[in-house]
Scaffold this active site. Sequence first.
Site, short mmCIF file in Angstrom:
data_model
loop_
_atom_site.label_atom_id
_atom_site.label_comp_id
_atom_site.label_asym_id
_atom_site.label_seq_id
_atom_site.Cartn_x
_atom_site.Cartn_y
_atom_site.Cartn_z
N PHE A 30 0.85 -1.19 0.00
CA PHE A 30 0.00 0.00 0.00
C PHE A 30 0.90 1.25 0.00
O PHE A 30 0.80 2.12 0.85
CB PHE A 30 -0.95 0.02 1.21
CG PHE A 30 -1.72 -1.26 1.42
CD1 PHE A 30 -2.94 -1.46 0.78
CD2 PHE A 30 -1.22 -2.27 2.24
CE1 PHE A 30 -3.66 -2.64 0.98
CE2 PHE A 30 -1.93 -3.45 2.43
CZ PHE A 30 -3.15 -3.65 1.81
N CYS B 52 -5.37 2.74 10.25
CA CYS B 52 -5.88 4.11 10.40
C CYS B 52 -7.38 4.11 10.65
O CYS B 52 -8.05 5.12 10.49
CB CYS B 52 -5.52 4.97 9.19
SG CYS B 52 -6.13 4.31 7.64
#
Length: 349
Positions: free
Chosen positions: A184, A293
């Site tokens: 990512f 997150c």
Amino acid sequence: MKIQNKKRRFLGQALYSTQSQIALRLLTREKRPFDRAFLAERIQAAAAYREQIARNAEAYRVVAAEGDLLPSLVIDRYGECYVIQTLSQGMELLKPAIVDILKEHFSPRTIIERNDVAVRALEALEQKKGVLDGEPITEVVVTINGMRFAFDLLAGQKTGGFLDQRENQLAARTYAHGRALDCFTYSGGFAVSVAPQCDYVLGIDSSEEALSMARRNGELNGLTHIEWKQANCFDFLKAADQAQEHFDLLVLDPPAFARQRSNLESALRGYKELNLRALKILNPGGYLVTCSCSYHVTESDFLAAIASAALDAHRTVTVVERRTQARDHPILLTVPETHYLKCLVLRVA
Ligand code: SAH
């Protein structure tokens, strides 16, 4: 607007929304009118704090909403360019004043708005982005952690980049050696940051636009030992495990899996799967820098998911560091929502 209790006792001043479930966002408990001078003081106080904690960075968050007592306002600095987001009806009304304050105190070359964010729909505010003031600059190159990074302030994700990972990218460099895999990668934030310490780096993302920025960032730093690959990280890790590939540093920084509390269970399964595969392909003495997150996934949930992955992977793991978002994204003690990023540094025996 002023807020008072039933007995008409003054409580403070807040931004009001006719639409959102968050009807009031507290600005101050003081009686002094929340005028332009007051707003300028808050923005300057936020900027003064960054002078202490982000001195070595050319890009950072100058104002982080509640964390800087300016709910629903984001101001990011990319060198001489400033990008703002006004995410509530009240803050939208203050936008002209914010632009004036930035011009007066920061002399920006350009001020851009990135109000193309879904949360604005909850406020019945339109989606829009563009240059609000100054030169029509939309791409900048800045130095972060000693490396050069290009950001596209109009087309990039968020306001251009993931500034909340700046300190974690630097921390990852401490542990980097040998072969590194950045899953990512977006525009290569971790990959480029750790590359000087590694023999080989592979950055993976599903977005071709993100990878073209990543490629550019590799070139800007003259790094020829980074390879970029477009793939789904879940599939890639599974295949890498089957092919018995190995790495010495692995970074996992996926998008939020639990945007709502109702997604918590499936999010935890996602984190477990990713981390399980990652742990399996790390060499002994290797490091995993793993992030979440998702606000709804607490640090203890995240640790538990990874502990379960470590048991299934038959790996012995130590927790080297428990980190969070960079300090220019302040965590307001009494507003737990402001603490959203978890970043663990783990070492496999
Ligand atoms: N680590 C980056 C930020 C990552 S943001 C930094 O420090 O700057 C999350 C990234 O994951 C986005 O770039 C998005 O395109 C990518 N992504 C989302 N789902 C993916 C998947 N299944 N496989 C690969 N990449 C994915």
